[in-house]
Design a protein around this motif. Structure first.
Motif, short mmCIF file in Angstrom:
data_model
loop_
_atom_site.label_atom_id
_atom_site.label_comp_id
_atom_site.label_asym_id
_atom_site.label_seq_id
_atom_site.Cartn_x
_atom_site.Cartn_y
_atom_site.Cartn_z
N SER A 151 0.74 -1.18 0.06
CA SER A 151 0.06 0.05 -0.06
C SER A 151 0.87 1.16 -0.09
O SER A 151 0.44 2.01 -0.72
CB SER A 151 -0.94 0.03 1.26
N ARG A 152 1.95 1.06 0.67
CA ARG A 152 2.68 2.43 0.68
C ARG A 152 3.86 2.57 -0.57
O ARG A 152 4.14 3.52 -1.00
CB ARG A 152 3.59 2.37 2.14
N MET A 153 4.02 1.51 -0.95
CA MET A 153 4.87 1.37 -2.21
C MET A 153 4.61 0.12 -2.93
O MET A 153 4.79 -0.83 -2.43
CB MET A 153 6.38 1.59 -1.79
N PRO A 154 4.35 0.30 -4.34
CA PRO A 154 3.76 -1.08 -4.96
C PRO A 154 5.17 -1.66 -5.39
O PRO A 154 6.11 -1.29 -5.46
CB PRO A 154 3.02 -0.52 -6.31
N LYS A 155 4.95 -3.17 -6.03
CA LYS A 155 6.15 -3.56 -6.33
C LYS A 155 6.70 -3.13 -7.42
O LYS A 155 5.81 -2.75 -8.28
CB LYS A 155 5.96 -5.11 -6.32
N ILE A 156 7.97 -3.01 -7.72
CA ILE A 156 8.44 -1.94 -8.72
C ILE A 156 9.12 -3.20 -9.72
O ILE A 156 9.77 -4.08 -9.07
CB ILE A 156 9.31 -0.95 -8.47
N ASN A 157 9.36 -2.70 -10.80
CA ASN A 157 10.42 -3.56 -11.88
C ASN A 157 10.61 -2.39 -12.88
O ASN A 157 10.23 -1.37 -12.59
CB ASN A 157 9.72 -4.62 -12.58
N GLY A 158 11.37 -2.95 -13.87
CA GLY A 158 11.84 -2.13 -14.81
C GLY A 158 10.96 -1.17 -15.81
O GLY A 158 11.22 -0.22 -16.16
N ASP A 159 9.55 -1.89 -15.79
CA ASP A 159 8.50 -1.14 -16.25
C ASP A 159 7.84 -0.24 -15.55
O ASP A 159 6.74 0.42 -15.90
CB ASP A 159 7.63 -2.45 -17.06
N SER A 160 8.13 0.00 -14.38
CA SER A 160 7.15 0.40 -13.25
C SER A 160 7.54 1.93 -13.58
O SER A 160 8.55 2.44 -14.33
CB SER A 160 7.63 0.40 -11.77
N PRO A 161 6.50 3.03 -13.49
CA PRO A 161 6.79 4.60 -13.64
C PRO A 161 8.09 4.82 -13.01
O PRO A 161 8.27 4.59 -11.79
CB PRO A 161 5.53 5.00 -13.20
N LEU A 162 8.71 5.82 -13.56
CA LEU A 162 9.83 6.40 -12.90
C LEU A 162 9.41 7.01 -11.70
O LEU A 162 10.33 6.77 -10.63
CB LEU A 162 10.47 7.62 -13.61
N GLU A 163 8.45 7.64 -11.38
CA GLU A 163 8.03 8.12 -9.80
C GLU A 163 8.00 7.13 -8.81
O GLU A 163 8.35 7.02 -7.83
CB GLU A 163 6.48 8.83 -9.94
N ASP A 164 7.46 5.92 -9.34
CA ASP A 164 7.37 4.78 -8.36
C ASP A 164 8.58 4.13 -8.14
O ASP A 164 8.88 4.11 -6.72
CB ASP A 164 6.58 3.83 -9.05
N ARG A 165 9.54 4.05 -8.98
CA ARG A 165 10.78 3.67 -8.73
C ARG A 165 11.71 4.51 -7.90
O ARG A 165 12.40 4.07 -6.83
CB ARG A 165 11.68 3.58 -10.09
N VAL A 166 11.64 6.04 -8.01
CA VAL A 166 12.13 6.92 -7.32
C VAL A 166 11.79 6.94 -5.76
O VAL A 166 12.46 6.69 -4.83
CB VAL A 166 12.22 8.17 -7.62
N ASN A 167 10.33 6.77 -5.64
CA ASN A 167 9.67 6.65 -4.28
C ASN A 167 10.28 5.48 -3.57
O ASN A 167 10.35 5.41 -2.53
CB ASN A 167 8.04 6.90 -4.28
N TYR A 168 10.39 4.36 -4.32
CA TYR A 168 10.70 3.10 -3.81
C TYR A 168 11.85 3.19 -3.13
O TYR A 168 12.43 2.79 -1.84
CB TYR A 168 10.66 1.82 -4.68
N VAL A 169 12.88 3.65 -3.92
CA VAL A 169 14.34 3.99 -3.20
C VAL A 169 14.37 4.95 -2.14
O VAL A 169 14.96 4.75 -1.14
CB VAL A 169 15.28 4.41 -4.50
N LEU A 170 13.77 6.17 -2.28
CA LEU A 170 13.53 7.03 -1.01
C LEU A 170 13.07 6.29 0.02
O LEU A 170 13.71 6.82 1.15
CB LEU A 170 12.85 8.18 -1.42
N TYR A 171 12.12 5.70 0.05
CA TYR A 171 11.39 5.16 1.22
C TYR A 171 11.89 4.11 1.74
O TYR A 171 11.84 3.91 3.04
CB TYR A 171 10.02 4.94 1.00
N ASN A 172 12.39 3.11 1.03
CA ASN A 172 13.12 2.19 1.46
C ASN A 172 14.58 2.02 1.86
O ASN A 172 15.19 1.28 2.66
CB ASN A 172 12.90 0.78 0.66
N GLU A 173 15.43 2.87 1.06
CA GLU A 173 16.92 2.94 1.43
C GLU A 173 17.24 4.13 2.00
O GLU A 173 18.18 4.18 2.73
CB GLU A 173 17.44 2.64 -0.06
N ILE A 174 16.80 5.28 1.55
CA ILE A 174 17.33 6.76 1.85
C ILE A 174 16.73 7.14 2.91
O ILE A 174 17.44 7.56 4.13
CB ILE A 174 17.25 7.65 0.63
#
Length: 193
Positions: A97-120
């Motif tokens: 719910s807070r971040m969908p599963k991402i892959n290479g086809d995911s929108p750029l916004e989702d991939r950036v948010n994934y890295v921000l929320y989970n790693e940074i």
């Protein structure tokens, strides 16, 4: 997609019957999907309240309407009902719910948010700070805003260049630049001054 367990189905059939409304259903959606404040919800859905783009899941005794924009965030979601001494509790677990599963086809916004929320952000949280994505500019520039202990921090340039920007550019090659639009003149909560 959303899975509704047998015990939850039985509970919902009984609950909906008590509403005494012909054709009443449930609607599953997420408020603030893809953010740390995401909240998974299930509500009554009277006839005519469903949306044309809702996805319909048919169960014996009722329909569940799933909000289309919430669908990527509801992958692997489970609605369950557990009986207890007080009667029982309906629960909704939505791990994406807070971040969908991402892959290479995911929108750029989702991939950036994934890295921000989970790693940074977990690292920045140690100093009371956080960073959020404001927008993707010109299809490849991530515009960020720092908050908490990072706003006005004397080390924010180091954090941005050596931490945030470096991590984002390494993990998301489609990005060409990372910009900070935070007003750092407010140093009230800054970790370093």
């Amino acid at each position: 997609m959303v899975s509704i367990t047998e015990s939850a189905q039985e509970y919902l059939v009984d609950l909906l019957a008590k509403q005494n409304v012909e054709g009443i259903a449930v609607r599953v959606f997420i408020l603030d999907a893809g953010t740390p404040r995401a909240e998974t919800c299930i509500s009554f859905c009277r006839p005519g309240e469903e949306k044309p783009d809702d996805e319909v899941q048919k169960y014996e005794g009722f329909n569940a309407y799933v909000d289309k924009p919430s669908i990527p965030f509801l992958e692997e979601a489970v609605v369950d009902f557990q009986k207890d001494s007080m009667g029982g509790q309906l629960t909704i677990k939505a791990p994406n719910s807070r971040m969908p599963k991402i892959n290479g086809d995911s929108p750029l916004e989702d991939r950036v948010n994934y890295v921000l929320y989970n790693e940074i952000n977990p690292g920045l949280a140690a100093h009371g700070g956080m960073v959020t994505l404001e927008e993707i500019f010109q299809d490849s520039v991530a515009v960020l805003r720092f908050g908490g202990g990072c706003q006005g921090c004397g080390m924010v340039d180091v954090t941005l260049k050596n931490g945030v920007e470096k991590t984002l550019l390494q993990q998301i090659p489609q990005l060409t630049e990372v910009r900070d639009i935070t007003d750092h003149s407010n140093t009230e909560n800054a970790y370093y001054r």
